[in-house]
Design a protein around this motif. Structure first.
Motif, PDB file in Angstrom:
ATOM      1  N   PHE A   1      23.975  82.213 -47.527  1.00 43.59           N
ATOM      2  CA  PHE A   1      22.966  82.549 -48.527  1.00 43.59           C
ATOM      3  C   PHE A   1      21.770  81.604 -48.425  1.00 43.59           C
ATOM      4  N   LEU A   2      22.066  80.338 -48.182  1.00 44.43           N
ATOM      5  CA  LEU A   2      20.997  79.347 -48.075  1.00 44.43           C
ATOM      6  C   LEU A   2      20.100  79.636 -46.865  1.00 44.43           C
ATOM      7  N   LEU A   3      20.710  79.708 -45.696  1.00 45.71           N
ATOM      8  CA  LEU A   3      19.904  79.783 -44.475  1.00 45.71           C
ATOM      9  C   LEU A   3      19.346  81.181 -44.246  1.00 45.71           C
ATOM     10  N   PHE A   4      20.171  82.201 -44.416  1.00 42.10           N
ATOM     11  CA  PHE A   4      19.646  83.535 -44.188  1.00 42.10           C
ATOM     12  C   PHE A   4      18.757  83.969 -45.344  1.00 42.10           C
ATOM     13  N   GLY A   5      18.981  83.367 -46.508  1.00 43.85           N
ATOM     14  CA  GLY A   5      18.056  83.589 -47.612  1.00 43.85           C
ATOM     15  C   GLY A   5      16.676  83.054 -47.256  1.00 43.85           C
ATOM     16  N   ALA A   6      16.660  81.847 -46.688  1.00 44.59           N
ATOM     17  CA  ALA A   6      15.382  81.267 -46.276  1.00 44.59           C
ATOM     18  C   ALA A   6      14.729  82.138 -45.202  1.00 44.59           C
ATOM     19  N   GLY A   7      15.528  82.616 -44.255  1.00 46.95           N
ATOM     20  CA  GLY A   7      14.991  83.467 -43.190  1.00 46.95           C
ATOM     21  C   GLY A   7      14.390  84.739 -43.752  1.00 46.95           C
ATOM     22  N   THR A   8      15.080  85.333 -44.711  1.00 54.47           N
ATOM     23  CA  THR A   8      14.571  86.556 -45.335  1.00 54.47           C
ATOM     24  C   THR A   8      13.257  86.268 -46.053  1.00 54.47           C
ATOM     25  N   TYR A   9      13.201  85.114 -46.707  1.00 50.26           N
ATOM     26  CA  TYR A   9      11.976  84.723 -47.398  1.00 50.26           C
ATOM     27  C   TYR A   9      10.812  84.613 -46.400  1.00 50.26           C
ATOM     28  N   TYR A  10      11.063  83.973 -45.267  1.00 48.41           N
ATOM     29  CA  TYR A  10       9.988  83.834 -44.268  1.00 48.41           C
ATOM     30  C   TYR A  10       9.570  85.180 -43.713  1.00 48.41           C
ATOM     31  N   ILE A  11      10.557  86.043 -43.491  1.00 49.26           N
ATOM     32  CA  ILE A  11      10.225  87.366 -42.960  1.00 49.26           C
ATOM     33  C   ILE A  11       9.375  88.135 -43.972  1.00 49.26           C
ATOM     34  N   LEU A  12       9.782  88.071 -45.235  1.00 50.04           N
ATOM     35  CA  LEU A  12       9.006  88.779 -46.261  1.00 50.04           C
ATOM     36  C   LEU A  12       7.599  88.198 -46.359  1.00 50.04           C
ATOM     37  N   LYS A  13       7.497  86.887 -46.224  1.00 51.49           N
ATOM     38  CA  LYS A  13       6.183  86.243 -46.269  1.00 51.49           C
ATOM     39  C   LYS A  13       5.298  86.741 -45.123  1.00 51.49           C
ATOM     40  N   MET A  14       5.908  86.877 -43.948  1.00 54.12           N
ATOM     41  CA  MET A  14       5.124  87.374 -42.808  1.00 54.12           C
ATOM     42  C   MET A  14       4.731  88.822 -43.024  1.00 54.12           C
ATOM     43  N   MET A  15       5.695  89.604 -43.546  1.00 53.51           N
ATOM     44  CA  MET A  15       5.412  91.019 -43.760  1.00 53.51           C
ATOM     45  C   MET A  15       4.316  91.222 -44.801  1.00 53.51           C
ATOM     46  N   ASN A  16       4.204  90.267 -45.704  1.00 53.41           N
ATOM     47  CA  ASN A  16       3.216  90.364 -46.766  1.00 53.41           C
ATOM     48  C   ASN A  16       1.797  90.170 -46.238  1.00 53.41           C
ATOM     49  N   LYS A  17       1.684  89.689 -44.996  1.00 49.67           N
ATOM     50  CA  LYS A  17       0.353  89.491 -44.410  1.00 49.67           C
ATOM     51  C   LYS A  17       0.031  90.643 -43.461  1.00 49.67           C
TER      52      LYS A  17
END
Lengths: 486, 333
Positions: free
Chosen positions: A420-436
């Motif tokens: 949850f910690l690491l893949f949660g962070a990965g999902t957050y980064y992916i969503l951040k990239m997708m938001n751009k």
């Protein structure tokens, strides 16, 4: 006794948890690798910048997804041994070689060319780079083929015998690899991966169209995704139906659970839309069904008799509630995908694909729908195989190794926290990239070119003399981005 | 008839060796990471392995998957026996693996992922050392299954092996950086190489002297006469390569230390083989007892014979594409 039972539940939970987390990443990266191949191919063919822009955009997202897939996959290759060592000892001679082939034909191929694909533009020619992307894409598909063959063999074992120490030994490799459910499962999964990717790409495109519907990159990805939705979603319905019929032939008990058929029906079985499965009373409570439709779908005959779970001993039944509901979730999401694809096609025909805000909102919501369907589908087929690991051959309760309850419990907890910690962070980064938007993402972390990269690093160094500390990140970004540019 | 189990044991040994060398240097860089200067040095160090780390770790999957496929019984015994260190290793590999991508995603989070890269690499390496030590030390087998508890792996010997491998990987990482970088970072790498070169050799000596005391069986292999002729070259070459490593570091010949270190690892590996063969679970199960049936081994061998050379070729190609010094100002002059 209770202890052994607890250990079994814990070990099953651990496998279910790690494999469900893992499948999310390949489900996305299989489709994305093919999408990247198409984008790069179109760029080489048309020389239109928008394709290159999209390629670089999705490549960044691919890199993060793929990294998560790799590390969660390493876990899988050791999990067979840590908790399920009796299964490993018995089934190793048959499914081990299939996995070994997966490593030899696919994992190395993907990993070997991933570096070139991510960092090699400008170091190799355009065609060679395209070849690297091709190798990564084909690698993901080869990998899917082998692992689904191994998985399918556990559902519909074939081409084996049992030796004196109780191991399953190969007799005919063709029968093992092309076991009865393999072709159907393979097609169903590859299409699922493509649909998952299409709806994510479509969701991201829609998100950006809502903000700026004239953006070329957003339009392009949305349009491509909608083509995939309208073409592939109905195809998946057909593939799913064929897969279901195959399951009905080889694993009828699973289908009884999917259908909620506790009772046999002598003259045409209903298709239950809703119901609360009750394993205790062996009945489907509050059932709402369409008469005879299940017989029509499964036997192509309204009045065909269908056997129910009353013909199966209780201890050999899968947990009906999970299978019944996960199946309905998968089918519903699939139907929604078809509808979205059709609406998209109608809007495109009328020239409103890029300005229907309501539809764009729907597509944003549908973005993660593929993951829901993939997970629900896998739950259906895997839980539906219970209580066996190798269907009809080896019980799950006889597959577990001599592990201590404490060991399984502690490691399960560790997996949950870390994932949850690491893949949660990965999902957050992916969503951040997708938001751009693609162009925004590029200016933020891409250096202009290999040669220019030197300029930008020098520049950031000089800047660094003034603003100490700032240069650290920008030099890094230039370096990484620059490697990925031509 | 050809001895398929022996061929597969050799192939797996080869896969594990390639893994140790290749992932060894990128894990080593992870361990050394906090001691590199933040900013450009760290970025360069990370970029020197970013294109290849994934391929490097694939050899670990081949090792695990190959053991499962070719020697299912050994896999079924070894994994439960080494439960804790294996779980720590794979979780640690998750921590460091994601860092390669995550650290570029958000500047504010960079220190977190650098730490994750470091601790993950360190824990993975130490666990691998423990796995190696427990393997050599021996595993209790009862009726085709592991017969011990889940803490049996813990002993002074396995802990020493953990430290030994950590120093070894640091040496690999440092000498890789010597090979791939210039200026300040390379200077620092040379000082790491000096330190860990000495430590690695010391630990190799400790482990080598200790191992024969673990079991009279191993002791016999190393000192009884006909084997002695076969065994003597190993320590001899270790001394030769140790001197070569020292010379490369002292004279600062960038290409020498890395390859000398690989040679040292190769010799240790050969020594390990001499101490273990013909067992795959030392002193309990032989490679022939654990081997999958002929049909499984043959089927895989066909693929391996064709594919492994191809894999080595394109892996070499991928290293070649990213050859030479990693220099942030490359192509500018």
């Amino acid at each position: 006794m209770l202890d052994a039972f607890d250990t079994l539940i814990l070990a099953r939970s651990q496998f279910a948890f790690t494999v469900m987390f893992h499948i999310i990443f390949p489900a996305f990266s299989i489709g994305l690798a093919s999408y990247l191949l198409v984008l790069e191919g179109l760029w080489l063919k048309t020389d239109k910048n928008v394709y290159l822009e999209l390629f670089k955009y999705w490549r960044k997202i691919f890199a993060v997804t793929f990294a998560m897939g790799v590390v969660s996959g390493i876990v899988m290759s050791y999990q067979f041994g840590t908790n399920w060592s009796v299964f490993s000892d018995k089934a190793g001679p048959v499914i081990g070689p299939l996995m070994a082939y997966e490593v030899l034909t696919a994992f190395f191929l993907e990993a070997g060319f991933l570096g070139v694909m991510l960092f090699g533009m400008g170091r190799v020619s355009k065609n060679l780079h395209f070849l690297a992307t091709f190798m990564v894409a084909i690698g993901t598909l080869i990998s899917t083929t082998w692992i689904l063959s191994a998985n399918s063999w556990m559902h519909t074992p074939a081409g084996f015998s049992i030796n004196e120490v109780g191991q399953y030994v190969p007799e005919n490799w063709l029968e093992i690899i092309f076991n009865p459910s393999f072709p159907y499962r393979l097609v169903h999964m590859v299409l699922a991966a493509y649909l998952t990717t299409a709806f994510i790409v479509g969701g991201v495109g829609a998100l950006h169209l809502l903000r700026e519907n004239s953006n070329e990159a957003a339009r392009k990805m949305f349009s491509m995704a909608m083509w995939m939705a309208v073409l592939v979603a109905p195809l998946q319905l057909v593939a799913g139906d064929l897969h279901g019929l195959n399951t009905f032939e080889h694993q009828p008990v699973k289908v009884m659970a999917m259908e909620g058929h506790y009772h046999s029906h002598a003259e045409g079985a209903p298709l239950y839309i809703f119901g609360i499965p009750n394993d205790e009373t062996q009945s489907l409570d509050y059932a709402i069904g369409i008469p005879k439709l299940s017989s029509l779908i499964l036997e192509h005959d309204l009045n065909a008799p269908l056997k129910g779970l009353d013909t199966v001993p209780d201890e050999l039944q899968p947990p009906v509630g999970i299978v019944f509901w996960s199946f309905r979730v998968m089918v519903s999401v699939g139907m929604l995908m078809i509808i979205v694809g059709l609406i998209g096609a109608v809007l495109r025909r009328r020239g409103h694909l890029y300005d229907s805000r309501l539809f764009h909102r729907l597509c944003v919501l549908m973005g993660p729908s593929g993951f829901v369907a993939v997970l629900a589908g896998w739950v259906t087929t895997e839980v539906g195989r219970q209580p066996f690991t190798i269907y009809g051959e080896l019980l799950t309760s006889n597959s577990i190794g001599p592990v201590e309850k404490q060991a399984v419990a502690v490691s399960l907890l560790a997996f949950i926290i870390v994932y949850f910690l690491l893949f949660g962070a990965g999902t957050y980064y992916i969503l951040k990239m997708m938001n751009k938007l693609p162009e925004e993402l590029q200016t933020i972390s891409h250096g202009p070119s290999r040669v220019m990269e030197g300029h930008s690093s020098k520049r950031s160094e000089r800047l660094g003399e003034v603003q100490n500390g700032q240069n650290i990140q920008s030099a890094g970004e230039d370096n990484q981005g620059g490697n990925g540019d031509d | 008839m050809i001895d398929l189990p022996l061929i597969w044991a050799s192939l797996l040994a080869f896969a594990v060796f390639v893994y140790v060398v290749l992932d060894g240097f990128d894990l080593g860089i992870g361990i050394l990471y906090p001691y590199l200067k933040t900013g450009q040095d760290r970025d360069v160090a990370m970029n020197s392995v970013a294109p290849v780390w994934d391929g490097n770790e694939t050899w670990l999957i081949l090792g695990g998957g190959g053991l499962f496929a070719a020697f299912p019984l050994a896999y079924a015994v070894i994994m439960p026996a080494l439960y804790a260190p294996i779980i720590v290793m794979i979780l640690a590999l998750v921590f460091r693996g994601v860092a390669f991508e995550y650290r570029w995603r958000d500047d504010r989070h960079k220190p977190i992922w650098d730490l994750s890269f470091h601790l993950g690499s360190l824990a993975a390496t130490f666990s691998q050392g423990i796995v190696l030590g427990s393997f050599v030390q021996g595993i209790k087998v009862v009726d085709r299954a592991y017969g011990g508890g889940w803490w049996d792996w813990l002993s002074p010997f396995t802990i020493i092996c953990g430290f030994a491998l950590t120093c070894g990987y640091c040496l690999l990482g440092a000498t890789w950086l010597i090979l791939k970088t210039e200026e300040g970072l390379r200077d620092r790498a040379y000082s790491f190489a000096r330190l860990f070169g000495v430590l690695t050799l010391v630990f190799m000596a400790i482990v080598s002297v200790w191992t024969p005391f673990l079991s009279p069986d191993i002791a016999e292999r190393w000192v009884s006469f006909p084997q002695l002729l076969f065994v003597i070259p190993v320590p001899t070459f270790i001394i030769v390569l140790g001197c070569l490593l020292g010379w490369g570091i002292y004279k600062r010949v960038d290409r020498v230390p890395f390859f000398a270190t690989i040679g040292l690892f190769g010799l240790c590996f050969a020594g390990l083989g001499i101490g273990v063969a013909p067992y795959i679970v030392p002193r309990a199960i032989t490679i022939h007892e654990a081997a999958a049936p002929h049909a499984s081994l043959l089927f895989m061998l066909v693929g391996a014979v064709i594919l492994i050379p191809i894999i080595l070729m394109y892996t070499a190609y991928s290293y070649w594409v990213f050859r030479g010094k990693i220099d942030p100002n490359a192509g500018y002059h």
